[in-house]
Design an enzyme around this catalytic site. Structure first.
Site, PDB file in Angstrom:
ATOM      1  N   GLU A  79       0.670  -1.071   0.077  1.00 56.09           N
ATOM      2  CA  GLU A  79       0.042  -0.042  -0.001  1.00 56.09           C
ATOM      3  C   GLU A  79       0.994   1.438  -0.029  1.00 56.09           C
ATOM      4  O   GLU A  79       0.412   2.306   0.160  1.00 56.09           O
ATOM      5  CB  GLU A  79      -0.943   0.093   1.060  1.00 56.09           C
ATOM      6  CG  GLU A  79      -0.064   0.013   2.617  1.00 56.09           C
ATOM      7  CD  GLU A  79      -1.076   0.037   3.746  1.00 56.09           C
ATOM      8  OE1 GLU A  79      -1.777   1.116   3.796  1.00 56.09           O
ATOM      9  OE2 GLU A  79      -1.454  -1.036   4.338  1.00 56.09           O
ATOM     10  N   CYS A 111      -3.504  -3.369   4.786  1.00 53.60           N
ATOM     11  CA  CYS A 111      -2.524  -4.592   5.301  1.00 53.60           C
ATOM     12  C   CYS A 111      -3.020  -5.955   5.014  1.00 53.60           C
ATOM     13  O   CYS A 111      -2.344  -6.965   5.401  1.00 53.60           O
ATOM     14  CB  CYS A 111      -2.350  -4.548   6.795  1.00 53.60           C
ATOM     15  SG  CYS A 111      -1.649  -3.041   7.355  1.00 53.60           S
ATOM     16  N   THR A 152       3.698   3.966  15.532  1.00 50.42           N
ATOM     17  CA  THR A 152       3.300   2.728  15.082  1.00 50.42           C
ATOM     18  C   THR A 152       3.824   2.594  13.528  1.00 50.42           C
ATOM     19  O   THR A 152       3.204   2.089  12.720  1.00 50.42           O
ATOM     20  CB  THR A 152       1.672   2.492  15.125  1.00 50.42           C
ATOM     21  OG1 THR A 152       0.944   3.755  14.302  1.00 50.42           O
ATOM     22  CG2 THR A 152       1.341   2.529  16.591  1.00 50.42           C
ATOM     23  N   HIS A 233      -2.251  -9.832  12.649  1.00 53.92           N
ATOM     24  CA  HIS A 233      -1.812  -8.619  12.005  1.00 53.92           C
ATOM     25  C   HIS A 233      -1.235  -7.544  13.242  1.00 53.92           C
ATOM     26  O   HIS A 233      -2.155  -7.428  14.040  1.00 53.92           O
ATOM     27  CB  HIS A 233      -2.751  -8.023  11.115  1.00 53.92           C
ATOM     28  CG  HIS A 233      -2.428  -6.607  10.899  1.00 53.92           C
ATOM     29  ND1 HIS A 233      -1.089  -6.216  10.350  1.00 53.92           N
ATOM     30  CD2 HIS A 233      -3.188  -5.485  10.763  1.00 53.92           C
ATOM     31  CE1 HIS A 233      -1.091  -4.971  10.191  1.00 53.92           C
ATOM     32  NE2 HIS A 233      -2.249  -4.359  10.569  1.00 53.92           N
ATOM     33  N   SER A 308      -7.113  -2.105   6.753  1.00 56.48           N
ATOM     34  CA  SER A 308      -8.116  -1.028   7.075  1.00 56.48           C
ATOM     35  C   SER A 308      -8.813  -0.937   5.659  1.00 56.48           C
ATOM     36  O   SER A 308      -8.442  -1.385   4.661  1.00 56.48           O
ATOM     37  CB  SER A 308      -7.445   0.065   7.329  1.00 56.48           C
ATOM     38  OG  SER A 308      -7.127  -0.140   8.633  1.00 56.48           O
TER      39      SER A 308
HETATM   40  P1  HMG Z   1      -3.052   7.169  21.498  1.00 52.48           P
HETATM   41  O1  HMG Z   1      -4.077   8.062  21.530  1.00 52.48           O
HETATM   42  O2  HMG Z   1      -1.784   8.234  21.469  1.00 52.48           O
HETATM   43  O3  HMG Z   1      -2.573   6.268  22.563  1.00 52.48           O
HETATM   44  O4  HMG Z   1      -3.087   6.357  20.187  1.00 52.48           O
HETATM   45  P2  HMG Z   1      -3.618   5.759  23.951  1.00 52.48           P
HETATM   46  O5  HMG Z   1      -4.006   7.030  24.823  1.00 52.48           O
HETATM   47  O6  HMG Z   1      -4.946   4.995  23.287  1.00 52.48           O
HETATM   48  O7  HMG Z   1      -2.748   4.720  24.807  1.00 52.48           O
HETATM   49  C1  HMG Z   1      -2.359   3.882  24.236  1.00 52.48           C
HETATM   50  C2  HMG Z   1      -2.294   2.528  25.059  1.00 52.48           C
HETATM   51  O8  HMG Z   1      -1.140   2.958  25.923  1.00 52.48           O
HETATM   52  C3  HMG Z   1      -3.475   2.604  25.897  1.00 52.48           C
HETATM   53  O9  HMG Z   1      -3.517   1.041  26.233  1.00 52.48           O
HETATM   54  C4  HMG Z   1      -2.965   3.227  27.191  1.00 52.48           C
HETATM   55  O10 HMG Z   1      -3.862   2.865  28.545  1.00 52.48           O
HETATM   56  C5  HMG Z   1      -1.614   2.801  27.420  1.00 52.48           C
HETATM   57  P3  HMG Z   1      -4.979   0.192  25.991  1.00 52.48           P
HETATM   58  O11 HMG Z   1      -6.011   1.015  26.598  1.00 52.48           O
HETATM   59  O12 HMG Z   1      -5.084   0.511  24.378  1.00 52.48           O
HETATM   60  O13 HMG Z   1      -4.729  -1.117  26.413  1.00 52.48           O
HETATM   61  N1  HMG Z   1      -0.634   3.742  28.111  1.00 52.48           N
HETATM   62  C6  HMG Z   1       0.072   3.302  29.008  1.00 52.48           C
HETATM   63  N2  HMG Z   1       0.560   2.016  29.251  1.00 52.48           N
HETATM   64  C7  HMG Z   1       1.540   2.065  30.223  1.00 52.48           C
HETATM   65  N3  HMG Z   1       2.068   2.877  30.694  1.00 52.48           N
HETATM   66  C8  HMG Z   1       1.777   4.322  30.541  1.00 52.48           C
HETATM   67  C9  HMG Z   1       0.767   4.626  29.520  1.00 52.48           C
HETATM   68  N4  HMG Z   1      -0.003   5.683  29.280  1.00 52.48           N
HETATM   69  C10 HMG Z   1      -0.645   5.229  28.351  1.00 52.48           C
HETATM   70  N5  HMG Z   1       2.490   5.305  31.319  1.00 52.48           N
HETATM   71  C11 HMG Z   1      -3.206   4.708  18.624  1.00 52.48           C
HETATM   72  C12 HMG Z   1      -3.031   5.029  20.026  1.00 52.48           C
HETATM   73  C13 HMG Z   1      -3.185   3.144  18.362  1.00 52.48           C
HETATM   74  C14 HMG Z   1      -4.949   4.981  18.350  1.00 52.48           C
HETATM   75  C15 HMG Z   1      -2.414   5.475  17.586  1.00 52.48           C
HETATM   76  O14 HMG Z   1      -1.015   5.019  17.812  1.00 52.48           O
HETATM   77  C16 HMG Z   1      -2.678   5.321  16.201  1.00 52.48           C
HETATM   78  O15 HMG Z   1      -3.648   6.058  15.623  1.00 52.48           O
HETATM   79  N6  HMG Z   1      -1.904   4.340  15.496  1.00 52.48           N
HETATM   80  C17 HMG Z   1      -2.159   4.302  14.015  1.00 52.48           C
HETATM   81  C18 HMG Z   1      -3.524   3.366  13.758  1.00 52.48           C
HETATM   82  C19 HMG Z   1      -3.336   2.024  14.099  1.00 52.48           C
HETATM   83  O16 HMG Z   1      -2.411   1.258  14.422  1.00 52.48           O
HETATM   84  N7  HMG Z   1      -4.549   1.133  14.236  1.00 52.48           N
HETATM   85  C20 HMG Z   1      -4.651  -0.148  14.410  1.00 52.48           C
HETATM   86  C21 HMG Z   1      -5.726  -0.805  13.886  1.00 52.48           C
HETATM   87  S1  HMG Z   1      -6.226  -0.459  12.162  1.00 52.48           S
HETATM   88  C22 HMG Z   1      -5.009  -1.560  11.281  1.00 52.48           C
HETATM   89  O17 HMG Z   1      -4.726  -2.544  12.112  1.00 52.48           O
HETATM   90  C23 HMG Z   1      -4.547  -1.312   9.878  1.00 52.48           C
HETATM   91  C24 HMG Z   1      -3.130  -0.664   9.596  1.00 52.48           C
HETATM   92  O18 HMG Z   1      -2.076  -1.391   9.978  1.00 52.48           O
HETATM   93  C25 HMG Z   1      -3.240  -0.216   8.433  1.00 52.48           C
HETATM   94  C26 HMG Z   1      -3.406  -0.973   7.181  1.00 52.48           C
HETATM   95  O19 HMG Z   1      -4.376  -1.751   7.227  1.00 52.48           O
HETATM   96  O20 HMG Z   1      -3.006  -0.733   6.236  1.00 52.48           O
HETATM   97  C27 HMG Z   1      -3.042   0.787  10.596  1.00 52.48           C
END
Ligand code: HMG
Length: 390
Positions: A79, A111, A152, A233, A308
């Site tokens: 992609e 993905c 990520t 994945h 996605s």
């Molecule tokens: P965010 O808002 O920065 O993070 O974004 P958060 O506030 O949700 O925190 C992440 C985790 O860290 C949480 O854990 C927190 O509790 C924890 P969870 O509730 O999820 O279990 N946390 C801590 N843990 C330990 N000590 C601490 C601490 N502070 C917080 N001190 C988000 C996270 C994934 C949304 C962001 O990184 C993002 O947008 N990433 C890109 C999108 C993505 O990867 N999505 C995954 C699903 S889609 C997919 O798989 C397809 C993809 O690969 C693309 C494709 O298909 O081509 C992406």
């Protein structure tokens, strides 16, 4: 007829950053990235690596003369390709000196692309049992500096030779899948970074896993206990764990223990590479097979693929008697251990100077890149690649 994966290669660039240092630079607690997201290091691609070179380097280590002769289909899933028209598979076909009497195409569904390629390859081999298919899953994940998705990102490729009587895994049925038109993550033609609704994408990923897992159980009557491991994945490694935890109570204690322990092993490579988009599921599979020496031939491994947009699929594979000898474990340990850490400011500079947007004409410093296959430059809008081992 037994059809499946006979060889699995992997490549990631020689540069990486430490997630603890990224956290410091972004003013967040390191544990958020190392535990909350589940990432330790993130691969950084230099200007001399693009999706073509990553895939070609992944395939270079595994192909012998017999493969080069028998491969009659190259399927390149990506992609983050380099051209809207010409298939990246053609560049790789040339760089590796494959038999000219072959088909070469590119496929895309975020993905999920590499899984589509694996299933297309299986169908091709069922009709042409003498042939081998080269499946490539290669991507550079880009969300942008200081963006919520920044931690990520990653870069890398897997290369899979598929054939009859494979030495590593057979791909079994039934495969179950699900499609829904959703905007969780996408990249419009005019953007070189992804657009994402992060939290929504996480919800969908988990819902898709639950959907296909239920479909699979309903169709087969099989349960968690019938699986040695489930590979996911892994856009970031915590997410697979979150999905697994939603179904883990279906198993007895010892099943839960086994699946959770194997999940930990299956995320080790992904933890130090980052999201390689379409290759991520297969990197996780490789991590499991290469790092858990106790997996017995005959074991069933479930694979959950998510792209996605969105498409999800779940399918089982069976581990083959000779799988250990067919893996490239030592090469992958060397590849990962010989990488060089760069500072956050170096990473930022590289990020800003390596865009998927076109560079009309340029020469790139291939002498600084230890990879065998590099992007040497661009001349009149044509990418020029070198294979240093030729
Ligand atoms: P965010 O808002 O920065 O993070 O974004 P958060 O506030 O949700 O925190 C992440 C985790 O860290 C949480 O854990 C927190 O509790 C924890 P969870 O509730 O999820 O279990 N946390 C801590 N843990 C330990 N000590 C601490 C601490 N502070 C917080 N001190 C988000 C996270 C994934 C949304 C962001 O990184 C993002 O947008 N990433 C890109 C999108 C993505 O990867 N999505 C995954 C699903 S889609 C997919 O798989 C397809 C993809 O690969 C693309 C494709 O298909 O081509 C992406």
């Amino acid at each position: 007829m037994k059809i499946g994966m006979d060889k699995i290669g992997f490549y990631t660039p020689h540069l990486y950053i430490d997630m603890n240092k990224l956290a410091l630079a972004r003013n967040v607690k390191p544990e958020k990235l190392t535990i909350g997201i589940g990432q330790e290091k993130m691969a950084v691609p230099p200007i001399t690596q693009d999706t073509v070179t990553l895939a070609a380097n992944a395939a270079l280590e595994i192909l012998d003369e017999d493969d080069k002769e028998k491969i009659d289909f190259v399927i390149f899933a990506t992609e983050s390709g380099i051209d809207f028209s010409k298939a990246a598979a053609i560049y790789v076909h040339h760089l590796l000196g494959l038999n000219p009497n072959a088909r070469s195409i590119e496929v895309k569904e975020a993905c999920y692309g590499a899984t589509a390629a694996v299933q297309i390859a299986k169908g091709h081999i069922a009709l042409n049992p003498e042939s081998k298919v080269l499946v490539l899953g290669s991507d550079i994940s880009r969300y942008g500096l200081n963006s919520p998705g920044e931690a990520t990102q990653g870069a890398g490729a897997v290369a899979i030779v598929m054939s009859v009587n494979p030495r590593i895994l057979t791909i079994e049925g039934p495969s179950v899948y699900h499609t829904e038109d959703v905007m969780d993550f996408w990249r419009p033609l005019y953007s070189d970074t992804a657009f994402v609704q992060g939290k929504y994408s996480v919800e969908l990923y988990i819902a898709f896993f639950q959907n296909v897992w239920k479909q699979y159980k309903d169709r087969t009557g099989l349960e968690l206990k019938d699986f040695e491991a489930i590979c996911f994945h892994l856009p970031y490694t915590k997410l697979g764990l979150k999905a697994l935890r939603t179904v883990i109570d279906e198993g007895m204690d010892e099943v839960q223990k086994r699946l959770l322990a194997n999940f930990e092993i299956s995320r080790r490579y992904n933890k130090v590479v980052g999201n390689i988009y379409t290759g991520s599921l297969y990197l996780s599979l490789l991590s499991l097979l290469e790092l858990n020496t106790d997996i017995e031939p005959g074991s069933r491994i479930g694979l959950f693929s998510y792209g996605s947009g969105a498409v999800g699929e779940f399918f089982p594979c069976i581990v083959q008697p000779q799988y250990r000898e067919a893996l490239y474990k030592a090469q992958h340990a060397k590849l990962l251990s010989e990488r060089r850490e760069i500072s956050i400011s170096e990473y930022e500079e590289i990020f800003q100077t390596t865009s998927l947007a076109e560079v009309p004409s340029a020469r790139f410093p291939i002498e600084k890149d230890p990879a065998a296959i590099c992007l040497a430059g661009v001349n009149e809008h044509k990418r020029e690649y070198v294979n240093k081992v030729n």
